[in-house]
Motif scaffolding. Structure first.
Motif, PDB file in Angstrom:
ATOM      1  N   ILE A 197       0.841  -1.197   0.000  1.00  0.00           N
ATOM      2  CA  ILE A 197       0.000   0.000   0.000  1.00  0.00           C
ATOM      3  C   ILE A 197       0.880   1.253   0.000  1.00  0.00           C
ATOM      4  O   ILE A 197       0.616   2.217  -0.719  1.00  0.00           O
ATOM      5  CB  ILE A 197      -0.953  -0.010   1.214  1.00  0.00           C
ATOM      6  N   GLY A 198       1.940   1.212   0.817  1.00  0.00           N
ATOM      7  CA  GLY A 198       2.872   2.338   0.821  1.00  0.00           C
ATOM      8  C   GLY A 198       3.540   2.534  -0.527  1.00  0.00           C
ATOM      9  O   GLY A 198       3.756   3.669  -0.977  1.00  0.00           O
ATOM     10  N   ALA A 199       3.881   1.416  -1.180  1.00  0.00           N
ATOM     11  CA  ALA A 199       4.490   1.500  -2.510  1.00  0.00           C
ATOM     12  C   ALA A 199       3.514   2.098  -3.511  1.00  0.00           C
ATOM     13  O   ALA A 199       3.891   2.907  -4.368  1.00  0.00           O
ATOM     14  CB  ALA A 199       4.945   0.120  -2.969  1.00  0.00           C
ATOM     15  N   ALA A 200       2.241   1.687  -3.414  1.00  0.00           N
ATOM     16  CA  ALA A 200       1.222   2.249  -4.297  1.00  0.00           C
ATOM     17  C   ALA A 200       1.082   3.748  -4.074  1.00  0.00           C
ATOM     18  O   ALA A 200       0.934   4.525  -5.028  1.00  0.00           O
ATOM     19  CB  ALA A 200      -0.119   1.553  -4.070  1.00  0.00           C
ATOM     20  N   PHE A 201       1.153   4.144  -2.809  1.00  0.00           N
ATOM     21  CA  PHE A 201       1.116   5.574  -2.510  1.00  0.00           C
ATOM     22  C   PHE A 201       2.311   6.269  -3.151  1.00  0.00           C
ATOM     23  O   PHE A 201       2.196   7.370  -3.690  1.00  0.00           O
ATOM     24  CB  PHE A 201       1.118   5.794  -0.997  1.00  0.00           C
ATOM     25  N   GLY A 202       3.486   5.597  -3.100  1.00  0.00           N
ATOM     26  CA  GLY A 202       4.671   6.166  -3.719  1.00  0.00           C
ATOM     27  C   GLY A 202       4.531   6.307  -5.218  1.00  0.00           C
ATOM     28  O   GLY A 202       4.943   7.308  -5.812  1.00  0.00           O
ATOM     29  N   VAL A 203       3.933   5.282  -5.867  1.00  0.00           N
ATOM     30  CA  VAL A 203       3.699   5.359  -7.313  1.00  0.00           C
ATOM     31  C   VAL A 203       2.781   6.538  -7.626  1.00  0.00           C
ATOM     32  O   VAL A 203       3.007   7.296  -8.582  1.00  0.00           O
ATOM     33  CB  VAL A 203       3.099   4.040  -7.833  1.00  0.00           C
ATOM     34  N   GLY A 204       1.734   6.686  -6.819  1.00  0.00           N
ATOM     35  CA  GLY A 204       0.839   7.817  -7.020  1.00  0.00           C
ATOM     36  C   GLY A 204       1.542   9.144  -6.808  1.00  0.00           C
ATOM     37  O   GLY A 204       1.272  10.126  -7.514  1.00  0.00           O
ATOM     38  N   PHE A 205       2.461   9.153  -5.847  1.00  0.00           N
ATOM     39  CA  PHE A 205       3.227  10.358  -5.592  1.00  0.00           C
ATOM     40  C   PHE A 205       4.149  10.678  -6.760  1.00  0.00           C
ATOM     41  O   PHE A 205       4.505  11.834  -6.979  1.00  0.00           O
ATOM     42  CB  PHE A 205       4.045  10.185  -4.311  1.00  0.00           C
ATOM     43  N   VAL A 206       4.562   9.633  -7.503  1.00  0.00           N
ATOM     44  CA  VAL A 206       5.373   9.841  -8.703  1.00  0.00           C
ATOM     45  C   VAL A 206       4.518  10.413  -9.823  1.00  0.00           C
ATOM     46  O   VAL A 206       4.820  11.461 -10.408  1.00  0.00           O
ATOM     47  CB  VAL A 206       6.018   8.522  -9.179  1.00  0.00           C
ATOM     48  N   ILE A 239       9.081   7.968  -6.400  1.00  0.00           N
ATOM     49  CA  ILE A 239       9.783   6.800  -6.926  1.00  0.00           C
ATOM     50  C   ILE A 239      10.581   6.121  -5.822  1.00  0.00           C
ATOM     51  O   ILE A 239      10.580   4.898  -5.691  1.00  0.00           O
ATOM     52  CB  ILE A 239      10.718   7.201  -8.084  1.00  0.00           C
ATOM     53  N   GLY A 240      11.256   6.941  -5.028  1.00  0.00           N
ATOM     54  CA  GLY A 240      12.041   6.386  -3.924  1.00  0.00           C
ATOM     55  C   GLY A 240      11.178   5.606  -2.942  1.00  0.00           C
ATOM     56  O   GLY A 240      11.534   4.491  -2.536  1.00  0.00           O
ATOM     57  N   ILE A 241      10.016   6.165  -2.570  1.00  0.00           N
ATOM     58  CA  ILE A 241       9.118   5.474  -1.641  1.00  0.00           C
ATOM     59  C   ILE A 241       8.601   4.183  -2.260  1.00  0.00           C
ATOM     60  O   ILE A 241       8.528   3.140  -1.599  1.00  0.00           O
ATOM     61  CB  ILE A 241       7.939   6.394  -1.254  1.00  0.00           C
ATOM     62  N   ALA A 242       8.244   4.226  -3.546  1.00  0.00           N
ATOM     63  CA  ALA A 242       7.722   3.028  -4.215  1.00  0.00           C
ATOM     64  C   ALA A 242       8.766   1.921  -4.237  1.00  0.00           C
ATOM     65  O   ALA A 242       8.450   0.746  -4.006  1.00  0.00           O
ATOM     66  CB  ALA A 242       7.280   3.367  -5.636  1.00  0.00           C
ATOM     67  N   VAL A 243      10.011   2.271  -4.527  1.00  0.00           N
ATOM     68  CA  VAL A 243      11.074   1.270  -4.568  1.00  0.00           C
ATOM     69  C   VAL A 243      11.315   0.682  -3.184  1.00  0.00           C
ATOM     70  O   VAL A 243      11.413  -0.543  -3.004  1.00  0.00           O
ATOM     71  CB  VAL A 243      12.372   1.886  -5.125  1.00  0.00           C
ATOM     72  N   VAL A 244      11.381   1.547  -2.176  1.00  0.00           N
ATOM     73  CA  VAL A 244      11.666   1.082  -0.811  1.00  0.00           C
ATOM     74  C   VAL A 244      10.537   0.200  -0.292  1.00  0.00           C
ATOM     75  O   VAL A 244      10.772  -0.916   0.200  1.00  0.00           O
ATOM     76  CB  VAL A 244      11.898   2.279   0.127  1.00  0.00           C
ATOM     77  N   GLN A 245       9.301   0.671  -0.391  1.00  0.00           N
ATOM     78  CA  GLN A 245       8.197  -0.068   0.207  1.00  0.00           C
ATOM     79  C   GLN A 245       7.712  -1.216  -0.669  1.00  0.00           C
ATOM     80  O   GLN A 245       7.173  -2.195  -0.166  1.00  0.00           O
ATOM     81  CB  GLN A 245       7.048   0.889   0.532  1.00  0.00           C
ATOM     82  N   ALA A 274      13.576   8.631   1.263  1.00  0.00           N
ATOM     83  CA  ALA A 274      12.675   7.527   0.918  1.00  0.00           C
ATOM     84  C   ALA A 274      12.905   6.317   1.810  1.00  0.00           C
ATOM     85  O   ALA A 274      11.958   5.621   2.199  1.00  0.00           O
ATOM     86  CB  ALA A 274      12.856   7.138  -0.546  1.00  0.00           C
ATOM     87  N   LEU A 275      14.146   6.039   2.163  1.00  0.00           N
ATOM     88  CA  LEU A 275      14.451   4.880   2.999  1.00  0.00           C
ATOM     89  C   LEU A 275      13.791   4.988   4.371  1.00  0.00           C
ATOM     90  O   LEU A 275      13.413   3.983   4.976  1.00  0.00           O
ATOM     91  CB  LEU A 275      15.960   4.709   3.143  1.00  0.00           C
ATOM     92  N   GLY A 276      13.621   6.202   4.854  1.00  0.00           N
ATOM     93  CA  GLY A 276      12.955   6.383   6.139  1.00  0.00           C
ATOM     94  C   GLY A 276      11.509   5.946   6.134  1.00  0.00           C
ATOM     95  O   GLY A 276      10.911   5.727   7.201  1.00  0.00           O
ATOM     96  N   SER A 277      10.926   5.768   4.938  1.00  0.00           N
ATOM     97  CA  SER A 277       9.509   5.405   4.855  1.00  0.00           C
ATOM     98  C   SER A 277       9.220   3.982   5.297  1.00  0.00           C
ATOM     99  O   SER A 277       8.057   3.586   5.354  1.00  0.00           O
ATOM    100  CB  SER A 277       9.001   5.609   3.420  1.00  0.00           C
ATOM    101  N   ILE A 278      10.238   3.195   5.639  1.00  0.00           N
ATOM    102  CA  ILE A 278       9.982   1.842   6.143  1.00  0.00           C
ATOM    103  C   ILE A 278       9.317   1.878   7.511  1.00  0.00           C
ATOM    104  O   ILE A 278       8.701   0.889   7.927  1.00  0.00           O
ATOM    105  CB  ILE A 278      11.282   1.011   6.221  1.00  0.00           C
ATOM    106  N   LEU A 313       8.809  16.036  -6.440  1.00  0.00           N
ATOM    107  CA  LEU A 313       7.895  15.161  -5.706  1.00  0.00           C
ATOM    108  C   LEU A 313       7.793  13.795  -6.375  1.00  0.00           C
ATOM    109  O   LEU A 313       7.664  12.769  -5.704  1.00  0.00           O
ATOM    110  CB  LEU A 313       6.510  15.814  -5.622  1.00  0.00           C
ATOM    111  N   GLY A 314       7.860  13.790  -7.708  1.00  0.00           N
ATOM    112  CA  GLY A 314       7.839  12.523  -8.430  1.00  0.00           C
ATOM    113  C   GLY A 314       9.041  11.665  -8.103  1.00  0.00           C
ATOM    114  O   GLY A 314       8.932  10.452  -7.903  1.00  0.00           O
ATOM    115  N   ILE A 315      10.227  12.276  -8.025  1.00  0.00           N
ATOM    116  CA  ILE A 315      11.441  11.534  -7.659  1.00  0.00           C
ATOM    117  C   ILE A 315      11.317  10.977  -6.251  1.00  0.00           C
ATOM    118  O   ILE A 315      11.697   9.829  -5.973  1.00  0.00           O
ATOM    119  CB  ILE A 315      12.672  12.449  -7.790  1.00  0.00           C
ATOM    120  N   PHE A 316      10.762  11.768  -5.346  1.00  0.00           N
ATOM    121  CA  PHE A 316      10.541  11.306  -3.972  1.00  0.00           C
ATOM    122  C   PHE A 316       9.586  10.120  -3.961  1.00  0.00           C
ATOM    123  O   PHE A 316       9.796   9.133  -3.252  1.00  0.00           O
ATOM    124  CB  PHE A 316       9.981  12.463  -3.138  1.00  0.00           C
TER     125      PHE A 316
END
Length: 405
Positions: A138-147, A260-266, A314-318, A255-258
């Motif tokens: 779900i967090g990764a999906a949020f990250g994709v949406g944030f991208v 992407i980072g969340i999507a990859v991490v989560q 992005a790594l902090g999003s764990i 914000l898109g780069i951020f």
């Protein structure tokens, strides 16, 4: 594939939630200045008011929506909310006054309260040991949406400040149609429970969920961490424009780069990290990384350096999914909607306060008449709050798994 379609719908719903936020972020400074004829610092204050209105509705309706999904099912709650969300974006697209924008945020806050239902659906279909990793999806999906959201928002901004709202309306309506055909119900008679108003309001939900051993401190951490993390959506657009003179397109790109980072991490790293160090250590590690990232962003003066910090931030999003997994395993199966509704309200209370805190902090340290100039001050405040979360979590005992009530 048939079994995966409901999960795909849930993840798309979360993506669209994040896109809806990200789509409008790049244009909000210009839109508010256009509607109000105000400067950037004053626009940031109005932006905080709009965000607080949105959060207040989430606080009031989060437990209600969560409890409704425990009684009537996840499917009707999710589909109805998507339809209303589409109409809300149409309203925002045609709004010509700040008061219509506020009404739009009222409606949007109510429909966004279904984040708890999406999380509850994921909890319904997950084994206890899988919940943290699935919340990571779900967090990764949020990250994709944030991208996708900021990138599309920045591009659509070239066609006017209203174009992103029309795009969000179309996407919400399309997903409602998709969900109508693919989403089965997960609330069975085994876990269905009566709807009770005493549990469907924020105070009642907090009382019932807070009674579970160990959850009070975890809910406090969730609250404070949400306040701290809101510095990104709360002031990033204004921070980027003020500190680095970024355009709406560049703000959307950052914000898109951020995202992407969340999507990859989560999406890719969350499960291996949990397998390696476990949920508790993942929470501590994520919070510690956030403290470091906030401090660095507080003093950065170069936009490229800020972008280079994206992998660290992005790594902090764990921390979020790991904390949510701990709480979900503590609640019984028939309390998942109620728990997620309570979490939604906790987050909403935090985001009622956070926009005012971070935007007022930004205003104080950037307004011409004020003596100190430090646009990154909100990030330093977030670093202090996150350090507090680490201290509280270190003293929190391991909660036990609850039985069905």
């Amino acid at each position: 594939m048939q079994n995966r379609l409901p999960i795909i719908f849930i993840l798309i719903t979360v993506v669209l939630d994040a896109m809806g936020i990200g789509l409008i972020m790049p244009v909000m400074p210009d839109l508010i200045q256009e509607v109000e004829g105000a400067g950037l610092s004053d626009a940031a204050v109005w932006g905080g008011i709009l965000a607080t209105t949105f959060a207040a509705m989430q606080f009031l309706f989060g437990p209600t929506v969560g409890n409704l999904s425990d009684r009537f099912g996840r499917r009707p709650v999710l589909l109805i909310s998507l339809v209303i969300m589409a109409f809300d974006y149409v309203l925002m697209a045609v709004a010509g006054t700040i008061w219509l924008l506020i009404i739009g945020r009222v409606i949007g806050g109510i429909t966004a309260a279904t984040q708890s239902t999406s999380a509850a659906y994921m909890a319904d279909i997950s084994k206890p040991e899988e919940k943290a990793a699935n919340f990571g999806l779900i967090g990764a999906a949020f990250g994709v949406g944030f991208v996708l959201g900021p990138l599309l928002g920045g591009l659509l901004a070239e066609y006017g400040t209203r174009a992103p709202f029309w795009a969000a309306a179309i996407l919400a309506a399309a997903n409602a149609v998709f969900g109508y055909f693919v989403l089965p119900e997960t609330v069975t008679d085994r876990i269905r429970r009566p709807f009770e108003w005493r549990r469907a309001n924020p105070l009642g939900a907090f009382t019932n969920i807070g009674a579970l051993p160990g959850l009070k401190r975890l809910m406090l951490i969730t609250f404070v961490y949400t306040v701290a993390f809101f510095v990104y959506p709360g002031v990033w657009a204004y921070f980027g424009a003020e500190r680095f003179d970024w355009s709406p397109g560049m703000i959307g790109l950052s914000l898109g780069i951020f995202g992407i980072g969340i999507a990859v991490v989560q999406g890719l790293l969350m499960k291996p990290i949990l397998n390696l160090i476990g949920e508790r250590k993942a929470v501590i590690l994520g919070l510690a990384i956030d403290v470091l990232a906030f401090v660095l962003l507080g003093f950065v003066t170069n936009g490229w350096v800020a972008l280079a910090l994206t992998p660290l931030t992005a790594l902090g999003s764990i921390a979020g999914p790991a904390l949510q997994g701990i709480m979900s395993r503590t609640a019984s199966d028939d309390q998942q909607g109620e728990l997620q509704g309570a979490v939604t309200s906790i987050n909403a209370v935090a985001t009622i306060l956070a926009p005012l805190i971070v935007t007022q902090t930004f205003w104080y340290f950037t307004a011409p008449q004020n003596p100190y100039y430090l646009p990154g001050a909100p990030f330093l405040l977030s670093a202090v709050l996150t350090a507090f979360c680490i201290a509280v979590f270190m003293q929190t005992p391991r909660p036990k798994r609850a039985r069905v009530t």
